[in-house]
Design a protein around this motif. Structure first.
Motif, short mmCIF file in Angstrom:
data_model
loop_
_atom_site.label_atom_id
_atom_site.label_comp_id
_atom_site.label_asym_id
_atom_site.label_seq_id
_atom_site.Cartn_x
_atom_site.Cartn_y
_atom_site.Cartn_z
N ILE A 215 8.78 -13.21 -8.64
CA ILE A 215 8.87 -11.76 -8.89
C ILE A 215 7.72 -11.31 -9.75
O ILE A 215 7.10 -10.26 -9.51
CB ILE A 215 10.21 -11.42 -9.56
CG1 ILE A 215 11.38 -11.82 -8.66
CG2 ILE A 215 10.28 -9.93 -9.88
CD1 ILE A 215 12.73 -11.67 -9.31
N ALA A 216 7.39 -12.11 -10.77
CA ALA A 216 6.27 -11.76 -11.66
C ALA A 216 4.97 -11.65 -10.89
O ALA A 216 4.13 -10.79 -11.17
CB ALA A 216 6.14 -12.80 -12.78
N SER A 217 4.79 -12.50 -9.89
CA SER A 217 3.57 -12.45 -9.07
C SER A 217 3.52 -11.16 -8.27
O SER A 217 2.47 -10.51 -8.18
CB SER A 217 3.53 -13.66 -8.14
OG SER A 217 2.39 -13.61 -7.31
N ASP A 218 4.66 -10.77 -7.67
CA ASP A 218 4.70 -9.51 -6.92
C ASP A 218 4.43 -8.32 -7.83
O ASP A 218 3.71 -7.39 -7.45
CB ASP A 218 6.07 -9.35 -6.24
CG ASP A 218 6.28 -10.34 -5.10
OD1 ASP A 218 5.28 -10.87 -4.59
OD2 ASP A 218 7.44 -10.58 -4.74
N VAL A 219 5.03 -8.34 -9.02
CA VAL A 219 4.82 -7.26 -9.99
C VAL A 219 3.35 -7.20 -10.38
O VAL A 219 2.74 -6.12 -10.45
CB VAL A 219 5.71 -7.47 -11.24
CG1 VAL A 219 5.28 -6.54 -12.37
CG2 VAL A 219 7.17 -7.25 -10.89
N LYS A 220 2.75 -8.34 -10.63
CA LYS A 220 1.35 -8.41 -11.03
C LYS A 220 0.45 -7.80 -9.95
O LYS A 220 -0.41 -6.96 -10.26
CB LYS A 220 0.94 -9.87 -11.28
CG LYS A 220 -0.54 -10.04 -11.62
CD LYS A 220 -0.94 -11.50 -11.70
CE LYS A 220 -1.07 -12.12 -10.32
NZ LYS A 220 -1.64 -13.48 -10.38
N LEU A 221 0.65 -8.20 -8.71
CA LEU A 221 -0.20 -7.71 -7.62
C LEU A 221 -0.04 -6.20 -7.44
O LEU A 221 -1.01 -5.50 -7.16
CB LEU A 221 0.14 -8.44 -6.33
CG LEU A 221 -0.20 -9.94 -6.32
CD1 LEU A 221 0.31 -10.59 -5.05
CD2 LEU A 221 -1.70 -10.16 -6.47
N THR A 222 1.19 -5.71 -7.61
CA THR A 222 1.42 -4.27 -7.48
C THR A 222 0.73 -3.51 -8.60
O THR A 222 0.06 -2.49 -8.37
CB THR A 222 2.93 -3.96 -7.51
OG1 THR A 222 3.57 -4.64 -6.43
CG2 THR A 222 3.18 -2.46 -7.38
N LEU A 223 0.84 -4.01 -9.83
CA LEU A 223 0.21 -3.36 -10.97
C LEU A 223 -1.31 -3.39 -10.87
O LEU A 223 -1.99 -2.44 -11.26
CB LEU A 223 0.66 -4.03 -12.27
CG LEU A 223 2.12 -3.81 -12.68
CD1 LEU A 223 2.46 -4.68 -13.89
CD2 LEU A 223 2.38 -2.34 -13.00
N MET A 224 -1.85 -4.47 -10.33
CA MET A 224 -3.30 -4.62 -10.25
C MET A 224 -3.92 -3.65 -9.24
O MET A 224 -5.14 -3.47 -9.23
CB MET A 224 -3.66 -6.07 -9.91
CG MET A 224 -3.52 -6.98 -11.12
SD MET A 224 -3.62 -8.76 -10.76
CE MET A 224 -5.26 -8.90 -10.09
N GLU A 225 -3.09 -3.02 -8.39
CA GLU A 225 -3.61 -1.98 -7.51
C GLU A 225 -3.88 -0.70 -8.26
O GLU A 225 -4.61 0.17 -7.78
CB GLU A 225 -2.61 -1.71 -6.38
CG GLU A 225 -2.44 -2.86 -5.41
CD GLU A 225 -1.55 -2.48 -4.25
OE1 GLU A 225 -1.83 -1.46 -3.60
OE2 GLU A 225 -0.56 -3.20 -3.99
#
Length: 488
Positions: free
Chosen positions: A167-177
């Motif tokens: 989940i943290a990876s998905d959150v990270k990728l979304t935030l990095m957009e």
């Protein structure tokens, strides 16, 4: 009526738990809990309280919605058999707890009665530990269903349900957009308890922290650096409003819809040029210039009190949904031609039976001539006014060329003008028959000519010669050289 008592276990250990909640848990024979991964559960087990968790459900499904639906289904089966049960969840039952929301839906349908007995939310502890005031603007979002466009970058942001590295990876990728890769975030775990941890990391390391668990939330501080907001639509709108405002730019302030028309046309053609060049970087720049024109027109409308960019966006969104019933409704289509046909029929219904005196009246004025000719012919073809074979078109072209030659011999300038137009109109018809965009084909030839002529200029310059000094035969020789280079 069957009844489920829903209790919140709080954000941390037993020291945070209200006495009434504690007593209720101690008096129950068995407590159903979404997860055993909570410090209060561990401590209560030591005191003899029996828990039956649904942790095993997580291993049976690939996505969380199915997990929550299965848990609720099993809870309803338990209450069917026992008439009344107690269900415990981390934190407060009504804060970031999807299973409780699903149970509330079941209650509204009359299947079960819910009694929400409370519990301490993690939010108060978060505000205290992070030293933030939510009145400044605070957004609380679910990390398991986080989407890029819902984020409010200028608010405090708390992302819950960050259970694990996936989940943290998905959150990270979304935030990095939306945020720089090294933007500092805080990983907050078990806030307010004796095991509280606040770990600050750059965004790109969010999924590398080992302390992620059921009590973890991620805090994103408000963006204050102007450059980090340049990609936000709200920032663009603010910039345009400032340029048009009292202390803005004199040039922008004096613009009107009429004065901007020529710039809009120029920018659209520059977009087309960037597309033809297959230059993505150039295309981004030119699309930005077109967007600038849209924003200026919208701001002028807002300044005059007629409309704003929200009206523009709302109008086109509503139209796209209305004219795509095969996507947003229940209409079925088999191919793109049916989409176009449906679009035209919906458009016709919108305008009403008396809206157009001619089927050609919807063609915009001011189009480039070849583009206008194509649209005129397509409109006429829809009602059957069209050739279905190329042969008569070629005959018509020969006829129009012959008429043009006669007018040349008569030196009748007005008729030459008309006959040349007729020739071009037939050429557009031929292009349409062979599925060639006449406007694009001529643009392509223009670019080819400019490229070859540029070669001639450069070649002569290298020889110390000027184009104006050369004979047509010499220039034609250089032209052939340019063609050979293209072919190679």
């Amino acid at each position: 009526m069957k009844k489920i008592n829903v209790i919140g276990l709080g954000a941390g250990d037993l020291d945070q738990m209200p006495l009434g909640i504690y007593r209720h848990l101690k008096n129950e024979q068995v407590i159903y809990t979404r997860t055993n991964d909570h410090p209060a559960v561990t401590e209560l087990k030591k005191e003899g309280v029996e828990f039956r968790s649904y942790d095993h459900i997580y291993e049976q499904h690939d996505e969380f919605q199915s997990v929550y639906e299965t848990i609720v289904k099993q809870l309803l089966q338990e209450v069917d058999a026992k008439k009344e049960i107690t269900y415990a969840v981390p934190g407060h039952p009504l804060v970031a707890e999807r299973t409780v929301q699903l149970l509330l839906e079941e209650e509204r349908s009359g299947k079960v009665e819910l009694s929400i007995l409370g519990g301490q939310s993690f939010l108060d502890a978060m505000y205290t530990s992070l030293h933030i005031d939510p009145i400044e603007g605070c957004q609380i979002v679910d990390g398991t269903v986080l989407t890029r466009d819902e984020l409010e970058l200028t608010h405090h942001m708390i992302i819950v349900q960050v259970y694990d590295a996936m989940i943290a990876s998905d959150v990270k990728l979304t935030l990095m957009e939306r945020l720089p890769d090294d933007y500092e975030v805080t990983i907050a775990t078990a806030v307010g308890s004796r095991d509280e941890q606040l770990v600050k990391v750059p965004l790109f390391e969010l999924d590398r922290v080992t302390t992620l668990n059921n009590l973890t939330a991620v805090y994103i501080p408000p963006v204050t650096k102007e450059e980090s907001l340049y990609g936000e639509f709200s920032k663009l709108r603010e910039v345009i409003a400032t340029l048009r405002g009292p202390n803005g730019c004199p040039w922008d302030q004096k613009q009107t819809h009429e004065s901007l028309k020529k710039y809009f046309i120029e920018e659209v053609y520059e977009v087309i040029e960037a597309i033809d060049e297959e230059d993505d970087e150039h295309l981004v720049e030119e699309l930005g210039d077109v967007l600038l024109q849209i924003m200026l027109h919208s701001q002028i409308g807002e300044d005059n009190g007629y409309f704003s960019v929200r009206d523009v966006i709302s109008g086109v969104t509503e139209k796209m949904i209305r004219r795509h019933p095969h996507v947003f409704g229940e209409v079925s289509v088999n191919h793109a031609d049916e989409v176009v046909s449906n679009w035209d029929e919906i458009k016709k219904q919108e305008k009403g039976p008396q809206a157009e005196e001619s089927i050609l009246s919807s063609i915009p004025k001011g189009l480039p001539a070849l583009m206008e000719a194509t649209k005129v012919q397509k409109k006429a073809a829809k009602v059957g006014f069209d050739w279905d074979d190329a042969a008569p078109m070629w005959m018509k072209l020969q006829e129009e060329i012959g008429e043009f030659m006669l007018e040349i011999k008569a030196n009748n300038r007005d008729n030459m003008h008309k006959e040349l137009g007729d020739i071009l109109f037939v050429v557009v018809n031929l292009a349409r028959f062979y599925n060639i965009d006449a406007e694009d084909a001529l643009h392509s030839t223009n670019r080819k000519f400019k490229k070859r002529f540029g070669y001639i200029e450069n070649a002569l310059q290298a020889e110390g010669k000027a184009v104006s000094e050369m004979t047509l035969e010499e220039l034609d020789q250089k032209w052939e050289e340019a063609k050979q280079i293209e072919d190679n």
